[in-house]
Motif scaffolding. Structure first.
Motif, PDB file in Angstrom:
ATOM      1  N   THR A  41      14.293  51.157  -6.250  1.00  0.00           N
ATOM      2  CA  THR A  41      15.889  50.987  -6.296  1.00  0.00           C
ATOM      3  C   THR A  41      15.338  49.359  -5.808  1.00  0.00           C
ATOM      4  O   THR A  41      16.667  49.053  -5.960  1.00  0.00           O
ATOM      5  CB  THR A  41      16.782  51.630  -5.910  1.00  0.00           C
ATOM      6  N   ALA A  42      14.590  48.969  -5.467  1.00  0.00           N
ATOM      7  CA  ALA A  42      14.441  47.967  -4.518  1.00  0.00           C
ATOM      8  C   ALA A  42      14.683  46.369  -5.452  1.00  0.00           C
ATOM      9  O   ALA A  42      14.218  45.319  -4.472  1.00  0.00           O
ATOM     10  CB  ALA A  42      13.042  47.410  -3.108  1.00  0.00           C
ATOM     11  N   PHE A  43      14.526  46.885  -7.058  1.00  0.00           N
ATOM     12  CA  PHE A  43      14.131  45.917  -7.692  1.00  0.00           C
ATOM     13  C   PHE A  43      15.887  45.483  -7.183  1.00  0.00           C
ATOM     14  O   PHE A  43      16.060  43.891  -7.930  1.00  0.00           O
ATOM     15  CB  PHE A  43      14.474  46.502  -8.908  1.00  0.00           C
ATOM     16  N   TRP A  44      17.231  45.977  -7.387  1.00  0.00           N
ATOM     17  CA  TRP A  44      18.163  45.033  -6.834  1.00  0.00           C
ATOM     18  C   TRP A  44      18.018  44.347  -5.448  1.00  0.00           C
ATOM     19  O   TRP A  44      19.405  43.172  -5.473  1.00  0.00           O
ATOM     20  CB  TRP A  44      19.169  46.283  -6.657  1.00  0.00           C
ATOM     21  N   ASP A  69      15.255  42.540  -4.179  1.00  0.00           N
ATOM     22  CA  ASP A  69      14.847  41.628  -4.485  1.00  0.00           C
ATOM     23  C   ASP A  69      14.748  39.700  -4.549  1.00  0.00           C
ATOM     24  O   ASP A  69      15.822  39.864  -5.142  1.00  0.00           O
ATOM     25  CB  ASP A  69      13.176  41.870  -5.169  1.00  0.00           C
ATOM     26  N   GLU A  70      14.291  39.170  -3.580  1.00  0.00           N
ATOM     27  CA  GLU A  70      14.594  37.874  -3.269  1.00  0.00           C
ATOM     28  C   GLU A  70      14.707  37.080  -4.622  1.00  0.00           C
ATOM     29  O   GLU A  70      15.352  36.457  -5.109  1.00  0.00           O
ATOM     30  CB  GLU A  70      13.637  37.978  -2.206  1.00  0.00           C
ATOM     31  N   LYS A  71      13.344  38.109  -5.510  1.00  0.00           N
ATOM     32  CA  LYS A  71      13.505  36.808  -6.807  1.00  0.00           C
ATOM     33  C   LYS A  71      14.990  37.229  -7.629  1.00  0.00           C
ATOM     34  O   LYS A  71      15.347  36.339  -8.634  1.00  0.00           O
ATOM     35  CB  LYS A  71      12.707  36.435  -6.823  1.00  0.00           C
ATOM     36  N   VAL A  72      15.087  38.418  -7.856  1.00  0.00           N
ATOM     37  CA  VAL A  72      16.141  39.095  -8.887  1.00  0.00           C
ATOM     38  C   VAL A  72      17.685  38.531  -8.007  1.00  0.00           C
ATOM     39  O   VAL A  72      18.560  38.255  -8.545  1.00  0.00           O
ATOM     40  CB  VAL A  72      16.326  40.814  -8.220  1.00  0.00           C
ATOM     41  N   VAL A  73      17.482  38.339  -6.260  1.00  0.00           N
ATOM     42  CA  VAL A  73      19.014  38.481  -5.773  1.00  0.00           C
ATOM     43  C   VAL A  73      19.350  37.114  -5.869  1.00  0.00           C
ATOM     44  O   VAL A  73      20.109  35.730  -6.927  1.00  0.00           O
ATOM     45  CB  VAL A  73      18.952  38.328  -4.252  1.00  0.00           C
ATOM     46  N   ASP A  74      18.234  35.224  -5.870  1.00  0.00           N
ATOM     47  CA  ASP A  74      18.545  34.675  -5.638  1.00  0.00           C
ATOM     48  C   ASP A  74      18.177  33.857  -6.763  1.00  0.00           C
ATOM     49  O   ASP A  74      19.057  32.933  -6.860  1.00  0.00           O
ATOM     50  CB  ASP A  74      17.315  33.814  -4.712  1.00  0.00           C
ATOM     51  N   MET A  75      17.523  34.245  -7.858  1.00  0.00           N
ATOM     52  CA  MET A  75      17.742  33.269  -9.182  1.00  0.00           C
ATOM     53  C   MET A  75      17.963  33.382 -11.175  1.00  0.00           C
ATOM     54  O   MET A  75      17.969  33.314 -11.269  1.00  0.00           O
ATOM     55  CB  MET A  75      15.936  32.983  -9.096  1.00  0.00           C
ATOM     56  N   PHE A  76      17.808  35.241 -10.863  1.00  0.00           N
ATOM     57  CA  PHE A  76      17.589  35.775 -12.193  1.00  0.00           C
ATOM     58  C   PHE A  76      19.054  36.442 -12.175  1.00  0.00           C
ATOM     59  O   PHE A  76      20.179  36.675 -11.590  1.00  0.00           O
ATOM     60  CB  PHE A  76      18.347  37.799 -11.779  1.00  0.00           C
TER      61      PHE A  76
END
Length: 295
Positions: free
Chosen positions: A10-13, A15-22
């Protein structure tokens, strides 16, 4: 068709790269890479763009663009166009949640079915630092399985040993290790004991300044603090980052939620440290854009 369960943290949501870039499309594609029916325990599997396009509802060209983006821009995957196989480089962190012979047998079987030795090497090189520092007892066994198959495929032992040594000083793995950006706070080395890191003092300082209630015992928080200490940052640096971002974000309802360890102590730590003391937060409602956003 046999049902196979795949683990998505659940930490996927968060995650810095997910939040910052995706983008939303990136998130969808990342979840597809981790859970599609062609996946294997080791995260290396055959991925035909035509089939993926059908399963995703995309065109083949779109799938090709996404594969290139995730390899070239994000560094999350490797794709072998000759064998039509993809490797999700940090997949083993999440696909293996317990050890034992049955799990190891599946890993051996999956690796034996991979045609591209280059993809096996890529996963091995990406995961080596994590395996060395992991406190999961079975990760060393997984590492040994990879080394055995690389030696059987006539990869020089010197390359494998050199990779272990190089990874000890490789900060890129700490910074680019998404999804998901963390490693376990441990070491298998019997070297002399190091003084304990000031986890409690840092987190207590954050809670005092930001009015939060984070726990210093959290594994994710400790792994982030340790990663920054491995980059030679010290206690005063953590306090300075906290001071800078509290001054900038605390009174801004949109930004106050980012006064958290995973944002402050992540890969933007140095930029937060070196910014000048923040002036008053900028207001979103007036059409202005805040500087030093966490994404």
């Amino acid at each position: 068709m046999k049902t196979v369960k795949r683990v998505v943290d659940t930490a996927f949501w968060e995650d810095e790269k997910v939040v910052d870039m995706f983008s939303p499309e990136d998130k969808y594609f990342m979840l597809y890479l981790m859970t599609n029916p062609h996946t294997s325990q080791v995260g290396i599997y055959k991925l035909l763009t035509k089939i993926s396009a059908f399963e995703l509802g995309h065109s083949g060209e779109t799938v090709g663009v996404l594969l290139d983006r995730f390899e070239s821009k994000y560094g999350i995957i490797k794709y072998d166009s000759k064998t039509h196989e993809v490797a999700v480089l940090n997949y083993l962190k999440y696909s293996v949640v317990k050890g034992g012979k049955p799990v190891e047998d599946v890993i051996k079987r999956d690796l034996s079915e991979v045609k591209s030795t280059e993809l096996i090497k890529a996963v091995y090189e990406h995961m080596s630092l994590f395996w060395q520092r992991s406190d999961r007892y079975f990760d060393n066994n997984v590492k040994d399985i990879f080394e055995d198959i690389l030696l059987k495929r006539k990869e020089p032992k010197e390359i494998i040993n050199d990779n272990d040594n190089d990874n000890d000083n490789d900060n890129d793995n700490d910074n680019d290790d998404s999804y998901h950006d963390s490693y376990h706070d441990s070491s298998n080395s019997p070297a002399k004991a190091e003084p304990p890191l000031p986890y409690k003092e840092i987190v207590d300082y954050l809670n005092q300044k930001a009015g939060t209630s984070y726990r210093a015992s959290g594994k994710k928080t400790q792994s982030l603090i340790k990663a920054r200490y491995n980059e030679s940052f010290k206690l005063d640096d953590f306090k300075q980052v906290i001071d800078n971002k509290v001054a900038e974000w605390k009174t801004d309802n949109n930004m106050a939620k980012y006064l958290r360890p995973e944002t402050l102590f992540g890969t933007k730590f140095e930029s937060y440290l070196n910014q000048s003391k923040a002036s008053s937060p900028q207001n979103y409602g007036g059409g202005q854009v805040a500087d030093n956003l966490p994404w």
